[in-house]
Design an enzyme around this catalytic site. Sequence first.
Site, short mmCIF file in Angstrom:
data_model
loop_
_atom_site.label_atom_id
_atom_site.label_comp_id
_atom_site.label_asym_id
_atom_site.label_seq_id
_atom_site.Cartn_x
_atom_site.Cartn_y
_atom_site.Cartn_z
N ARG A 218 -18.49 19.58 1.86
CA ARG A 218 -17.22 20.23 1.54
C ARG A 218 -17.48 21.52 0.78
O ARG A 218 -18.21 21.53 -0.23
CB ARG A 218 -16.36 19.29 0.70
CG ARG A 218 -15.94 18.07 1.48
CD ARG A 218 -15.09 18.43 2.68
NE ARG A 218 -13.70 18.16 2.43
CZ ARG A 218 -12.70 18.61 3.18
NH1 ARG A 218 -12.95 19.38 4.22
NH2 ARG A 218 -11.46 18.31 2.91
N ALA B 293 -8.85 13.40 7.51
CA ALA B 293 -7.80 14.36 7.16
C ALA B 293 -7.96 15.63 7.97
O ALA B 293 -9.00 15.87 8.59
CB ALA B 293 -7.86 14.68 5.67
N PRO C 297 -0.10 22.62 -6.96
CA PRO C 297 1.12 23.43 -6.96
C PRO C 297 1.04 24.65 -7.88
O PRO C 297 1.87 25.56 -7.77
CB PRO C 297 2.20 22.46 -7.43
CG PRO C 297 1.46 21.38 -8.14
CD PRO C 297 0.14 21.25 -7.45
N GLY C 298 0.06 24.70 -8.75
CA GLY C 298 -0.09 25.87 -9.61
C GLY C 298 -0.59 27.09 -8.88
O GLY C 298 -0.32 28.22 -9.30
N GLU D 60 -0.13 24.25 -0.39
CA GLU D 60 -0.54 23.17 0.51
C GLU D 60 0.22 21.88 0.23
O GLU D 60 0.21 21.37 -0.90
CB GLU D 60 -2.05 22.88 0.39
CG GLU D 60 -2.49 21.88 1.47
CD GLU D 60 -3.91 21.38 1.31
OE1 GLU D 60 -4.63 21.35 2.30
OE2 GLU D 60 -4.31 21.01 0.18
N GLU E 219 -16.87 20.62 16.78
CA GLU E 219 -18.31 20.92 16.77
C GLU E 219 -18.80 21.39 15.40
O GLU E 219 -19.96 21.21 15.07
CB GLU E 219 -18.63 21.98 17.83
CG GLU E 219 -18.58 21.40 19.25
CD GLU E 219 -19.04 22.43 20.28
OE1 GLU E 219 -19.56 23.47 19.88
OE2 GLU E 219 -18.86 22.16 21.48
#
Lengths: 147, 147
Positions: free
Chosen positions: A37, A49, A87-88, A92, A111
């Site tokens: 990530r 997700a 939210p700051g 998203e 891929e």
Amino acid sequence: MFDVVREDGKDVVVHAPAVAIVAIDGEGRVALVRQPRAGARRDLLELPAGILDAGEEPLGAAQRELCEETGLRGGDWRLLASFFTTPGFSDELMHVYLATGLEEGDAAPDEDEQLTVERYGPNELPRLLEIVEDAKTLVGLLLYLRL
Amino acid sequence: MFDVVREDGKDVVVHAPAVAIVAIDGEGRVALVRQPRAGARRDLLELPAGILDAGEEPLGAAQRELCEETGLRGGDWRLLASFFTTPGFSDELMHVYLATGLEEGDAAPDEDEQLTVERYGPNELPRLLEIVEDAKTLVGLLLYLRL
């Protein structure tokens, strides 16, 4: 992947809505994915997700992402929660679903995704809560444990 | 407030670490703050929270932010969880604390903060989980309910 816009004197990350899935297989195990990530700069263990494609509804996106990442399909679906991740500074919005009664199938990850699927039984969930380091995954597993 | 850098072909929001607090007052009520949020483009109900100042440790930042936003101070503190809020596009790391045995004092919010403090008793927590729309707040309340 995202834009940054100036609103009321603040920079805001404008991001597509996202979905995540607490997916329970036929043996009562939850399917999680481990992948590198960018934000963590290492691998994390998370719920399957993804983000909504243009024109896609959240439930359809969740069913598509689960199938792509794990091969799990069909089954019964319900929305567990919808929330802002940060939210700051970002708009998203994350929708977390519970999927049960799923059928096994072949995964078809993008891929550019390097993910492995891991499954954890009900007895392992309390330990998972100690090692998971991702907000949506904690919310999903914690809500599932309250059902 | 944040930078965007390019890493391994992906844009990543580089953000200061953050803290949030499940703060329980002398009557067993949890203190939440309601304030306008750039990402939501409206008011949200959330745990008291904020970002670390330069050189600050997470626990010190959490105690400072709780006192500034609610006036609550002292008490006993423990870390409930640390997690990435949006590991797909941001490195923001969130530390959520539980604070109990707090003393009442005067709040001193930043001049640019327009927040009101609300307190909810233990019986109201299940309903809160239905209306809260913020990831860190859901994680904190859900972990508190498991203690």
